[in-house]
Design a protein around this motif. Sequence first.
Motif, PDB file in Angstrom:
ATOM      1  N   TYR A  88       0.848  -1.190   0.000  1.00  0.00           N
ATOM      2  CA  TYR A  88       0.000   0.000   0.000  1.00  0.00           C
ATOM      3  C   TYR A  88       0.887   1.245   0.000  1.00  0.00           C
ATOM      4  O   TYR A  88       1.914   1.289   0.689  1.00  0.00           O
ATOM      5  CB  TYR A  88      -0.902   0.033   1.239  1.00  0.00           C
ATOM      6  N   PHE A 100      -4.522   7.062   0.926  1.00  0.00           N
ATOM      7  CA  PHE A 100      -3.196   6.446   0.974  1.00  0.00           C
ATOM      8  C   PHE A 100      -2.142   7.231   0.192  1.00  0.00           C
ATOM      9  O   PHE A 100      -1.049   7.498   0.682  1.00  0.00           O
ATOM     10  CB  PHE A 100      -3.260   5.010   0.456  1.00  0.00           C
ATOM     11  N   GLN A 124      -5.718   3.892  -4.622  1.00  0.00           N
ATOM     12  CA  GLN A 124      -6.152   2.614  -4.079  1.00  0.00           C
ATOM     13  C   GLN A 124      -7.631   2.672  -3.718  1.00  0.00           C
ATOM     14  O   GLN A 124      -8.061   2.248  -2.651  1.00  0.00           O
ATOM     15  CB  GLN A 124      -5.253   2.201  -2.906  1.00  0.00           C
ATOM     16  N   GLY A 126      -8.748   3.727   1.440  1.00  0.00           N
ATOM     17  CA  GLY A 126      -7.714   3.785   0.413  1.00  0.00           C
ATOM     18  C   GLY A 126      -7.606   5.126  -0.276  1.00  0.00           C
ATOM     19  O   GLY A 126      -6.561   5.447  -0.864  1.00  0.00           O
TER      20      GLY A 126
END
Length: 322
Positions: free
Chosen positions: A195, A243, A235, A240
């Motif tokens: 990630y 991120f 993401q 997400g």
Amino acid sequence: MYREWAAAAERAITTRHLRRVWALPRTVLGRSGWPPTPDQRVHWHWNYWWQAHLLDCLIDAQLREPTPARSVTIDRFMRTVRLRNFGRWTNEYYDDMAWLGLAMQRAGRDVSVLLAELRGAWTAEGGGGIWWHKGDRFKNAPSNGPAAILHARAGETERARELFEWMDATLVDPATGLVWDGLRVDDGELVKAIYTYCQGVFLGTCLELSEVDAAARTVRAVAAHCAPGGVLRGQGGGDGGLFAGILARYLALAAGRLPAPGGDAARSLVLDSAQAAWSGATEAPGGPLFSSEWSEPAPDEASRDLSVQVGAWLLLEAAATL
């Protein structure tokens, strides 16, 4: 140019998302979606850690162009976080508390309660590090990274270094330099998901502790694996959506602290991503609406999430510092 883009993102997000809580005067939080669902209108669904990053963006904007009105908003925002959290600063997730602590610390507030929670999360199990949330058996970069940054900024360098050394020894892929997600302590399983979040918080930790080689290694890994065409990859929506913006914040810091070529690479990643995010945005009430994938045009379904919009605002404020 980047300062104007950051200001436009601020106007758009504050116009669409900032609202009173429960119609109470002198309160303000960010609605989790736009257009809001009925539960989002009353802040039933409010995402503690998204609000921490929204607060960070407001502080970025105040540093970029101070105004008395925004100062009032920042004060009200912090009070409202505690109100909406039923009179507490704390919650069950250690990464959430670290993020709120980082934002509040930048605003000059006392974060001793949050630091105490993070200190209590450390154990020797799994080689060290802190848990992701209370009652679980998972230790990960998303909790250890921001906690290390907060400890370092609070002068608790020894604990910050312990967290850095645990991440560096446990979660860094020796082949690529990328930072894996975390460790399931009971069976020793490494969760090797990649990630952008994890790269960002590890990079931030390296910078706070002047671990120049590890920081430069992380920038190289990001450039090689997380930024197709030089643009940080998204993401999706939900959590997400923040991120890549988190990674951009620490890349901007790296641009000013690392020698060439690492500093130059970090700078290019931030500025190229900012140009892509701005070019891909579409006009909406209040200003630009950003895509969850900066290299693709908005809107997409995830664009309604506050996280996605704040992630882009994080990016543009980072670019404005460069």
